[in-house]
Enzyme design. Structure first.
Site, short mmCIF file in Angstrom:
data_model
loop_
_atom_site.label_atom_id
_atom_site.label_comp_id
_atom_site.label_asym_id
_atom_site.label_seq_id
_atom_site.Cartn_x
_atom_site.Cartn_y
_atom_site.Cartn_z
N ASN A 1 0.89 -1.15 0.00
CA ASN A 1 0.00 0.00 0.00
C ASN A 1 0.93 1.21 0.00
O ASN A 1 1.74 1.36 0.92
CB ASN A 1 -0.83 -0.10 1.30
CG ASN A 1 -1.49 1.18 1.70
OD1 ASN A 1 -1.69 2.07 0.88
ND2 ASN A 1 -1.85 1.26 2.98
N LYS B 1 0.06 4.23 0.34
CA LYS B 1 -0.52 5.28 1.20
C LYS B 1 -0.50 6.62 0.44
O LYS B 1 -0.71 6.64 -0.77
CB LYS B 1 0.24 5.36 2.52
CG LYS B 1 0.30 4.01 3.22
CD LYS B 1 0.73 4.07 4.66
CE LYS B 1 0.77 2.65 5.23
NZ LYS B 1 1.03 2.60 6.66
N HIS C 1 -8.64 0.01 5.82
CA HIS C 1 -7.27 0.14 6.33
C HIS C 1 -7.32 0.86 7.67
O HIS C 1 -8.16 1.75 7.89
CB HIS C 1 -6.38 0.90 5.34
CG HIS C 1 -4.94 0.90 5.76
ND1 HIS C 1 -4.43 1.85 6.62
CD2 HIS C 1 -3.93 0.05 5.50
CE1 HIS C 1 -3.15 1.58 6.85
NE2 HIS C 1 -2.83 0.50 6.18
N GLU D 1 -5.76 3.24 8.84
CA GLU D 1 -5.77 4.71 8.79
C GLU D 1 -7.15 5.23 8.39
O GLU D 1 -7.56 6.32 8.80
CB GLU D 1 -4.65 5.20 7.85
CG GLU D 1 -3.29 4.96 8.49
CD GLU D 1 -2.16 4.60 7.54
OE1 GLU D 1 -2.25 4.88 6.34
OE2 GLU D 1 -1.15 4.01 8.02
N GLU E 1 -3.70 -6.42 10.33
CA GLU E 1 -2.69 -5.40 10.61
C GLU E 1 -2.97 -4.82 11.99
O GLU E 1 -3.82 -3.92 12.13
CB GLU E 1 -2.76 -4.29 9.56
CG GLU E 1 -2.55 -4.78 8.15
CD GLU E 1 -2.13 -3.66 7.20
OE1 GLU E 1 -0.95 -3.63 6.84
OE2 GLU E 1 -2.94 -2.80 6.87
N GLY F 1 3.35 1.45 10.69
CA GLY F 1 3.91 2.77 10.46
C GLY F 1 5.16 3.10 11.27
O GLY F 1 5.67 2.27 12.01
N SER G 1 4.75 -3.21 9.98
CA SER G 1 6.21 -3.24 10.17
C SER G 1 6.85 -4.54 9.69
O SER G 1 7.80 -5.03 10.30
CB SER G 1 6.58 -2.98 11.64
OG SER G 1 6.25 -1.66 12.00
P1 13P Z 1 4.22 -0.50 7.48
O1 13P Z 1 4.77 -1.75 6.85
O2 13P Z 1 4.95 0.74 7.03
O3 13P Z 1 4.11 -0.62 8.96
O4 13P Z 1 2.72 -0.30 6.92
C1 13P Z 1 1.87 -1.38 6.84
C2 13P Z 1 0.60 -0.99 6.21
O5 13P Z 1 -0.10 -0.10 6.67
C3 13P Z 1 0.20 -1.69 4.97
O6 13P Z 1 -1.09 -1.34 4.63
#
Ligand code: 13P
Length: 263
Positions: free
Chosen positions: A11, A13, A101, A103, A173, A179, A219
């Site tokens: 993703n 983002k 997601h 977020e 997740e 993040g 992560s």
């Molecule tokens: P990170 O791998 O940067 O923690 O992000 C994961 C994520 O949000 C994938 O959608």
């Protein structure tokens, strides 16, 4: 140990503009070819910004890479300023849509019931629906992670037919793992929660549950990816930061596949 199919995706983002996304995809395709990744049993997907999607489509059209959108309205049209319709995404020839997601849930306050409407609309419009679920740090501390995951699944997938399930993937997740401030889940923790998710899917859909891929995200990095992918009910990895360098992502994928072959 044998896995019939692997799933690796990223993703992007709100990072990478159009030219950066195009360059990234070109490099990713070149690097995965150079590493001789066998796409017969590996599904790779990339979910860039909306504005990059038309150009991205041109790059991936003759490749095995699936392309997805980061979000979608459940409505086809109407007075929904700022939203994107499934019909508009169909015009772009996308393969998949991400729903819920972390977020979206936590920054933009989307609810389980809204995610459910999006999942139903996505499968109706013939997209793979990648439903993201995960508990917050607080929910984990209260000891209610399993209940949260189960309710996100039960509400998120409510009303789907067994046939619709062919178009459903799940990404687990944990919110606290995602993040720059995230801390990766331990392999044991991820394994335990993937089991909870799998058991809930079996409870809801019986044998059909086996066909729903469950990916881990939060992560993921070159140090933990190999151990994560080895675990039962972890069918793939959904990667943020560690995938945004195409060369590093291709290596991570190829290392994971090798690790599984040799285990
Ligand atoms: P990170 O791998 O940067 O923690 O992000 C994961 C994520 O949000 C994938 O959608």
């Amino acid at each position: 140990m044998k896995k019939k199919q692997f799933y690796f995706g990223t993703n992007l983002k709100m990072y990478k503009n159009i030219s950066q996304t195009v360059a990234y995809l070109q490099e990713l395709i070149t690097e995965t070819k150079a590493k001789q990744i066998d796409f017969k049993n590996t599904q790779l997907f990339v979910i860039p910004s909306y504005t990059s999607l038309p150009s991205a489509r041109q790059i991936v059209k003759d490749s095995p890479v699936f392309l997805g959108a980061q979000n979608m309205s459940w409505e086809e049209e109407g007075q929904y300023t700022g939203e994107i319709s499934p019909l508009m995404l169909q015009e772009l020839g996308l393969d998949m849509v991400m729903v819920g997601h972390s977020e979206r849930r936590h920054v933009f306050r989307e609810s389980d019931m809204e995610e459910n409407k999006k999942v139903l609309s996505a499968v109706k419009h013939n997209f793979i629906s990648l439903l993201c679920i995960g508990e917050t740090a607080n929910e984990k501390d209260f000891g209610i992670s399993d209940e949260i995951l189960r309710s996100q699944i039960k509400i998120g997938l409510h009303g789907l037919s067994k046939q619709d399930l062919e178009k459903v993937w799940i990404a687990y997740e944990p919110v606290w793992a995602i993040g720059v401030n995230g801390k990766p889940a331990s392999v044991e923790y991820a394994k335990e929660k993937h089991r909870v998710i799998y058991d809930c899917l079996v409870e809801l859909f019986g044998d059909k549950a086996q066909d729903i891929p469950i990916l881990y995200g939060g992560s993921v990095n070159p140090q933990n990816a190999n151990q994560l992918i080895l675990q039962e009910h972890i069918d793939g990895l959904f990667v943020g930061r560690s995938a945004w360098d195409a060369k590093q992502f291709a290596s991570l994928i190829s290392d994971c596949i090798e690790t599984c072959k040799n285990s």
